[in-house]
Design a protein around this motif. Structure first.
Motif, short mmCIF file in Angstrom:
data_model
loop_
_atom_site.label_atom_id
_atom_site.label_comp_id
_atom_site.label_asym_id
_atom_site.label_seq_id
_atom_site.Cartn_x
_atom_site.Cartn_y
_atom_site.Cartn_z
N LYS A 103 -11.29 63.31 -35.29
CA LYS A 103 -11.25 63.09 -36.74
C LYS A 103 -11.90 61.77 -37.11
CE LYS A 103 -7.09 65.80 -37.74
NZ LYS A 103 -5.73 65.78 -38.33
N ALA A 104 -11.56 60.72 -36.35
CA ALA A 104 -12.14 59.41 -36.65
C ALA A 104 -13.65 59.46 -36.49
CB ALA A 104 -11.53 58.35 -35.74
N ALA A 107 -15.19 61.28 -39.32
CA ALA A 107 -15.08 60.57 -40.60
C ALA A 107 -16.15 59.49 -40.74
CB ALA A 107 -13.69 59.95 -40.73
N ILE A 108 -16.57 58.93 -39.62
CA ILE A 108 -17.54 57.83 -39.71
C ILE A 108 -18.87 58.18 -39.09
CG2 ILE A 108 -15.67 56.13 -39.66
CD1 ILE A 108 -16.46 55.51 -36.79
N ASP A 111 -21.92 56.93 -41.06
CA ASP A 111 -22.00 55.46 -41.01
C ASP A 111 -22.39 54.99 -39.62
OD1 ASP A 111 -20.14 56.46 -43.00
OD2 ASP A 111 -19.77 54.36 -43.50
N MET B 100 -16.14 51.22 -41.59
CA MET B 100 -15.84 52.27 -40.61
C MET B 100 -14.39 52.19 -40.17
SD MET B 100 -19.23 52.84 -38.25
CE MET B 100 -19.62 51.14 -37.88
N LYS B 103 -12.37 53.72 -42.96
CA LYS B 103 -12.51 55.18 -43.04
C LYS B 103 -11.80 55.87 -41.89
CE LYS B 103 -16.91 55.32 -45.55
NZ LYS B 103 -18.32 55.81 -45.53
N ALA B 104 -12.01 55.33 -40.69
CA ALA B 104 -11.37 55.94 -39.52
C ALA B 104 -9.87 55.87 -39.66
CB ALA B 104 -11.84 55.24 -38.24
N ALA B 107 -8.67 58.34 -42.13
CA ALA B 107 -8.83 59.72 -41.69
C ALA B 107 -7.72 60.16 -40.76
CB ALA B 107 -10.20 59.90 -41.01
#
Lengths: 120, 120
Positions: A103-104, A107-108, A111, B100, B103-104, B107
């Motif tokens: 997931k992490a 999610a990035i 980026d 990041m 976001k991580a 998430a």
DNA sequence: TTGCGTTGTATACCACAGAACATAACGAGG
DNA sequence: CCTCGTTATGTTCTGTGGTATACAACGCAA
């Protein structure tokens, strides 16, 4: 998402910190749990990972001490008399960690791609 | 999302790997860049982080070697003659890393909370 | 000119992680 | 009974990451 030869996600590394500062879960411990589940043996898992038995055993000890229940249970003896088994809790923890990694990473991902482009 | 006393996100740690294996960015380097930007000095940043000047300087060297352009530029001399400045690239990198991290963290916040509950 | 606070190195030391090695206790199978 | 492959533990060694310390070169300000 691509992985490296050890099954770890490329480009980033994730660790979960325990109540104290030391990491309670990371790529190494997760893989160790998975290998023990596969092989039914701490020593076989250590060999597969190119790690000393002592180190693997210490990681198992740390895991069992870090969580509310045992992660790996062991039995002395050889020739399939002894060995190690991963508890349901241990399997859940490893799976949950891998899921968080995914997931992490997802999610990035965008980026990270832009970030990596700045590397030499 | 809560942070600890060093401004790092609790519960997890994120690192970006370089083209080789060694991490090219992590909480430590990101904070170092931020501190240098604040103080205009490697040594002041090191003092603020409780880190030896040598170590800080080595991290700066590693950063400048890892990316396509300089991250920190320096000038010898004292009493505001010399010092260190973070380049626009450096500022972008640190900011991107923090983004990041956020976001991580967001998430996997729910998963992480459940995971942490299993800790002793 | 003197002093202060930098960057930039070199060197020595130290603490710790992990490897390497050894050994004991044990269980199952032959 | 013997052997093999485990877990479990102790001991020693070494590599290395980091600190501590010292010092040179330098620039600005007083």
């Amino acid at each position: 998402m691509r992985k490296d030869d050890k099954g770890r996600y490329r480009g980033l590394t994730l660790r979960v910190l325990g109540r104290g500062r030391p990491p309670a879960m990371g790529p190494g411990k997760a893989e160790l749990i998975e290998r023990i589940a596969e092989t039914g043996s701490i020593s076989a898992a250590a060999r597969a990972m190119g790690m000393s038995y002592r180190r693997a055993w210490q990681l198992v000890e740390a895991l069992n001490a870090a969580y509310r229940g045992p992660v790996v249970v062991t039995a002395i003896g050889g020739e399939r008399g002894g060995g190690a088994r991963v508890t349901p809790l241990g399997r859940r923890l490893a799976a949950a960690f891998r899921a968080m990694e995914r997931k992490a990473s997802a999610a990035i991902a965008a980026d990270l791609k832009r970030f990596t482009r700045q590397l030499r």
